[in-house]
Design an enzyme around this catalytic site. Sequence first.
Site, PDB file in Angstrom:
ATOM      1  N   LYS A 146       0.045  86.695  43.570  1.00  0.00           N
ATOM      2  CA  LYS A 146      -0.515  85.545  42.862  1.00  0.00           C
ATOM      3  C   LYS A 146      -1.853  85.121  43.467  1.00  0.00           C
ATOM      4  O   LYS A 146      -2.627  84.417  42.830  1.00  0.00           O
ATOM      5  CB  LYS A 146       0.476  84.387  42.870  1.00  0.00           C
ATOM      6  CG  LYS A 146       1.650  84.641  41.935  1.00  0.00           C
ATOM      7  CD  LYS A 146       2.608  83.468  41.874  1.00  0.00           C
ATOM      8  CE  LYS A 146       3.972  83.974  41.469  1.00  0.00           C
ATOM      9  NZ  LYS A 146       4.524  83.511  40.254  1.00  0.00           N
ATOM     10  N   GLU A 230      -1.195  74.956  45.111  1.00  0.00           N
ATOM     11  CA  GLU A 230      -2.086  74.622  44.012  1.00  0.00           C
ATOM     12  C   GLU A 230      -1.790  73.254  43.453  1.00  0.00           C
ATOM     13  O   GLU A 230      -0.753  72.657  43.726  1.00  0.00           O
ATOM     14  CB  GLU A 230      -2.066  75.721  42.934  1.00  0.00           C
ATOM     15  CG  GLU A 230      -0.738  75.938  42.275  1.00  0.00           C
ATOM     16  CD  GLU A 230      -0.722  77.137  41.302  1.00  0.00           C
ATOM     17  OE1 GLU A 230      -1.460  78.122  41.498  1.00  0.00           O
ATOM     18  OE2 GLU A 230       0.053  77.063  40.344  1.00  0.00           O
ATOM     19  N   HIS A 265      12.096  76.022  36.587  1.00  0.00           N
ATOM     20  CA  HIS A 265      10.894  76.831  36.356  1.00  0.00           C
ATOM     21  C   HIS A 265      11.211  78.135  35.648  1.00  0.00           C
ATOM     22  O   HIS A 265      10.465  79.097  35.740  1.00  0.00           O
ATOM     23  CB  HIS A 265      10.144  77.141  37.656  1.00  0.00           C
ATOM     24  CG  HIS A 265       9.734  75.914  38.402  1.00  0.00           C
ATOM     25  ND1 HIS A 265       8.970  74.930  37.842  1.00  0.00           N
ATOM     26  CD2 HIS A 265       9.992  75.508  39.673  1.00  0.00           C
ATOM     27  CE1 HIS A 265       8.769  73.977  38.728  1.00  0.00           C
ATOM     28  NE2 HIS A 265       9.394  74.295  39.840  1.00  0.00           N
ATOM     29  N   ARG A 323       4.536  93.872  32.599  1.00  0.00           N
ATOM     30  CA  ARG A 323       5.743  94.522  32.063  1.00  0.00           C
ATOM     31  C   ARG A 323       6.037  93.917  30.702  1.00  0.00           C
ATOM     32  O   ARG A 323       5.355  93.008  30.258  1.00  0.00           O
ATOM     33  CB  ARG A 323       6.920  94.236  32.990  1.00  0.00           C
ATOM     34  CG  ARG A 323       7.083  92.722  33.222  1.00  0.00           C
ATOM     35  CD  ARG A 323       8.346  92.361  33.927  1.00  0.00           C
ATOM     36  NE  ARG A 323       8.272  91.061  34.569  1.00  0.00           N
ATOM     37  CZ  ARG A 323       8.614  89.914  34.011  1.00  0.00           C
ATOM     38  NH1 ARG A 323       9.035  89.880  32.767  1.00  0.00           N
ATOM     39  NH2 ARG A 323       8.527  88.779  34.682  1.00  0.00           N
TER      40      ARG A 323
HETATM   41  P1  ADP Z   1       9.883  86.242  32.042  1.00  0.00           P
HETATM   42  O1  ADP Z   1       8.549  85.712  32.454  1.00  0.00           O
HETATM   43  O2  ADP Z   1       9.878  87.457  31.198  1.00  0.00           O
HETATM   44  O3  ADP Z   1      10.801  85.177  31.583  1.00  0.00           O
HETATM   45  P2  ADP Z   1      11.165  86.102  34.540  1.00  0.00           P
HETATM   46  O4  ADP Z   1      10.115  85.814  35.538  1.00  0.00           O
HETATM   47  O5  ADP Z   1      12.079  85.011  34.128  1.00  0.00           O
HETATM   48  O6  ADP Z   1      10.483  86.800  33.326  1.00  0.00           O
HETATM   49  O7  ADP Z   1      12.001  87.346  35.045  1.00  0.00           O
HETATM   50  C1  ADP Z   1      12.516  88.325  34.157  1.00  0.00           C
HETATM   51  C2  ADP Z   1      13.756  88.880  34.718  1.00  0.00           C
HETATM   52  O8  ADP Z   1      13.510  89.497  35.942  1.00  0.00           O
HETATM   53  C3  ADP Z   1      14.825  87.861  34.955  1.00  0.00           C
HETATM   54  O9  ADP Z   1      16.049  88.468  34.669  1.00  0.00           O
HETATM   55  C4  ADP Z   1      14.679  87.537  36.442  1.00  0.00           C
HETATM   56  O10 ADP Z   1      15.909  87.152  36.977  1.00  0.00           O
HETATM   57  C5  ADP Z   1      14.229  88.876  36.976  1.00  0.00           C
HETATM   58  N1  ADP Z   1      13.285  88.789  38.077  1.00  0.00           N
HETATM   59  C6  ADP Z   1      12.056  88.274  38.086  1.00  0.00           C
HETATM   60  N2  ADP Z   1      11.460  88.456  39.254  1.00  0.00           N
HETATM   61  C7  ADP Z   1      12.336  89.105  40.030  1.00  0.00           C
HETATM   62  C8  ADP Z   1      12.306  89.604  41.363  1.00  0.00           C
HETATM   63  N3  ADP Z   1      11.241  89.495  42.120  1.00  0.00           N
HETATM   64  N4  ADP Z   1      13.390  90.237  41.832  1.00  0.00           N
HETATM   65  C9  ADP Z   1      14.471  90.386  41.052  1.00  0.00           C
HETATM   66  N5  ADP Z   1      14.561  89.948  39.786  1.00  0.00           N
HETATM   67  C10 ADP Z   1      13.511  89.319  39.281  1.00  0.00           C
HETATM   68  P1  ADP Z   2       7.104  82.900  38.184  1.00  0.00           P
HETATM   69  O1  ADP Z   2       6.459  84.092  38.776  1.00  0.00           O
HETATM   70  O2  ADP Z   2       8.304  82.480  38.935  1.00  0.00           O
HETATM   71  O3  ADP Z   2       7.304  83.040  36.710  1.00  0.00           O
HETATM   72  P2  ADP Z   2       4.863  81.121  37.588  1.00  0.00           P
HETATM   73  O4  ADP Z   2       3.687  81.016  38.452  1.00  0.00           O
HETATM   74  O5  ADP Z   2       4.717  81.883  36.327  1.00  0.00           O
HETATM   75  O6  ADP Z   2       6.075  81.708  38.438  1.00  0.00           O
HETATM   76  O7  ADP Z   2       5.407  79.662  37.238  1.00  0.00           O
HETATM   77  C1  ADP Z   2       6.652  79.437  36.614  1.00  0.00           C
HETATM   78  C2  ADP Z   2       6.714  78.036  36.033  1.00  0.00           C
HETATM   79  O8  ADP Z   2       6.442  77.037  37.012  1.00  0.00           O
HETATM   80  C3  ADP Z   2       5.711  77.757  34.939  1.00  0.00           C
HETATM   81  O9  ADP Z   2       6.169  78.188  33.688  1.00  0.00           O
HETATM   82  C4  ADP Z   2       5.564  76.255  35.013  1.00  0.00           C
HETATM   83  O10 ADP Z   2       6.625  75.611  34.371  1.00  0.00           O
HETATM   84  C5  ADP Z   2       5.686  75.954  36.484  1.00  0.00           C
HETATM   85  N1  ADP Z   2       4.373  75.888  37.150  1.00  0.00           N
HETATM   86  C6  ADP Z   2       3.716  76.901  37.723  1.00  0.00           C
HETATM   87  N2  ADP Z   2       2.534  76.491  38.251  1.00  0.00           N
HETATM   88  C7  ADP Z   2       2.451  75.171  38.008  1.00  0.00           C
HETATM   89  C8  ADP Z   2       1.496  74.141  38.325  1.00  0.00           C
HETATM   90  N3  ADP Z   2       0.380  74.402  39.019  1.00  0.00           N
HETATM   91  N4  ADP Z   2       1.734  72.885  37.910  1.00  0.00           N
HETATM   92  C9  ADP Z   2       2.872  72.593  37.244  1.00  0.00           C
HETATM   93  N5  ADP Z   2       3.810  73.486  36.942  1.00  0.00           N
HETATM   94  C10 ADP Z   2       3.623  74.767  37.309  1.00  0.00           C
END
Ligand code: ADP
Ligand code: ADP
Length: 708
Positions: A146, A230, A265, A323
């Site tokens: 990130k 952030e 989240h 992906r």
């Molecule tokens: P999306 O953004 O498509 O909703 P998620 O971030 O929720 O994706 O993750 C998609 C799937 O992958 C979920 O089933 C989550 O539990 C799994 N997942 C995401 N990141 C990891 C990780 N680092 N290790 C294992 N499983 C993960």
């Molecule tokens: P992940 O890899 O677990 O999907 P993300 O960076 O995509 O993590 O963030 C997942 C969720 O967390 C977002 O969909 C949002 O709801 C919340 N989030 C992430 N960054 C911020 C932020 N700077 N301020 C508020 N909410 C956030």
Amino acid sequence: MRAIHRSKHLSRKLLNASPHTRRSSTVAASSTKPLTSVLIANRGEIALRVGRTASEFGIRTTTLYTDPDARSQHALSSPFAVNLGEPSAYLDGDRIIQIAKEQGCQGIHPGYGFLSENPTFARKCTEAGLTFIGPPWKAIEAMGSKSESKDIMIAAGVPCIPGYHGSNQDPEHLKDEAAKIGYPVLLKAVKGGGGKGMRIVNRPEEFFDQLNSAKSEARNSFGDEVMLVEKYITTPRHIEVQVFADSHGNCVALGERDCSIQRRHQKILEESPAPHLKEEIRQDIWEKARAAALAVKYEGAGTVEFIFDNDTGEFFFMEMNTRLQVEHPVTEMVTGEDLVRWQLIVAEGGKLPLTQQEIEQRIAERGAAIEARIYAENPDMNFIPDSGLLLHLKKPTPSDTVRIDAGFVAGDEVSSHYDPMIAKLIVQGPTREAAIQKLRAALEEYEVAGPITNIEFLKKICVSPDFIAGDVETGYIQKHHDELFTPEPPAPEIYAQAALGLALQEIAASNGDPFASPPVTAAGFGTGYQQRGYNIVEIPADGKSTGSSTAVQIRQTGPSTFDATVDGNTYPSVTASFSPSSNTITAFYPHTRLASTFIRDGDRLTLFTQGKQHRLQLSLPKWAEKALGVKDVTNSVLAPMPCKVLRVEVKGGDEVGKDQPLVVIESMKMETVIRSPHDGVIGRVVHGVGDIVKAGTALVEFRDEAEK
Ligand code: ADP
Ligand code: ADP
Ligand code: MG
């Protein structure tokens, strides 16, 4: 909301024009690596979904499974299925590559999760001469962090959230950076995903606590604890763009998805188009997403996630998921395209099947789509995951506009080793309102008995006025807490249905023919008419029993008629029958007819009536409890789900206050702090660090009042 007009004629024409014809022409011209056999390195619904498209093209698929997954649907879906053994083996990249070679596969599709965003795995696939059906490993690597991805985005002119994503990880330094950004801030694991390793810090005083907790979760989930800080946006929306690129320099945006309805989240509802998004912002966000993909020489399917500030209308790059996403079917519904097919085309070296202009036209015609993720989890207990046998499963009827991507059938086990998602339900309508209405109707048809699910909760969101109005934000669930979590106790008729179900099922069983058909009536009640009594309690969703049970008497008055008395009030002459083949109890009360699906598992009863689930339990009458000396066991704290003990925060003799952390457990990659339900003194810690315990097992026992 944007008015969407749908032209059946035109969309039909476009649909016919696209996949097959275009595929053969583009691929024939430029194909370098035709795929005839592919290994699917994933499990559950995504493995099945990928297999479906591959098979459509005559591509042979090999599936993988582990010991707990040996009988699972994805393992059974292909004649070529290889056992990996232990539960975590889906992450064993080297072994999977070896199997792919042995099986004569040309490519590997990683699905989502697991190895899908692992650049080392993607690189090794390529080095082994296998086509990794995903982006080039360098693009995964660039977007995998990130922090690094933010640098690339800033250079490409994509707006990023103000914050610190440097290498100085000294806690004091991170705290200084937080002060510069201004509270509240969000701590995020740079290698994070799935909503894990993330903590909001509201005040400087709690900075170090939250930092430690985020780091520990990140270490457990990703084996890395590097953090970024952030600005925390207080009323954000999650808006993401589906992008697709090929190796010929083409890159398109297939519309956006709003995924703001989240818990922990993590998304539970996703929709396209995003409601109330100004057209110029929509175009701008697509443009920025394409710029992000082009900046890393992207190929294949990807999603660029943005956080949209509801207060200012600005949006910022959050991360890119390199992906196919869980929620890709929403985009398939609004574009009429099969994204796995696109992945295969790109992997073979072909060109994207549609231009940006063609996509825009599709989106303008096809209305709105929305996906609900069906999870085995308990919303009333902070969405804690559940697992266990699926005793009963009835899906809505699929159609052109109702799609179910599921990995399970009745009789399957939801394993605590993996993500508790049971299925995805995706619906499409000419407008957003129509889509929501259809989603609600489909959810009412969805019946799952066994593990608790979020289906009832999803129905409540579908009728929540602000959601219907499109006023979404990531904090929606907390903000509408009272509305979404109001308990709705069962009506007296539900208790009557349960008692009739019990009585008639007992009759069917005593007939010696439990599968008797046509429907069983009271004919088999034995000689002479009988009376039966039951004490039934509602299983409290939040685990806090009120202790009061409902007494129901069923008195037979004719061959198939009964007087049903619930808490002293009698429904006279109810005609009732039970169909064992469909598990349905149908009863004609003086005022109404009710049909319920009735599932009994020992003392537990699950009923589905008029689109609503009720979970009940048979209880002993009070006098019997006394006679048997059944003791209340509220004196121990039980594991709410199957889990592993990560940390124990107390020891025997400790005095604890209400809500004080006792034990930290881990289940399905999620940490949960088990807190003290009341003030008291610890008697004994039953399980130590590393123990694997079943749901309902005592973790910590309190000392008896008398012993104190
Ligand atoms: P999306 O953004 O498509 O909703 P998620 O971030 O929720 O994706 O993750 C998609 C799937 O992958 C979920 O089933 C989550 O539990 C799994 N997942 C995401 N990141 C990891 C990780 N680092 N290790 C294992 N499983 C993960
Ligand atoms: P992940 O890899 O677990 O999907 P993300 O960076 O995509 O993590 O963030 C997942 C969720 O967390 C977002 O969909 C949002 O709801 C919340 N989030 C992430 N960054 C911020 C932020 N700077 N301020 C508020 N909410 C956030
Ligand atoms: Mg994300």
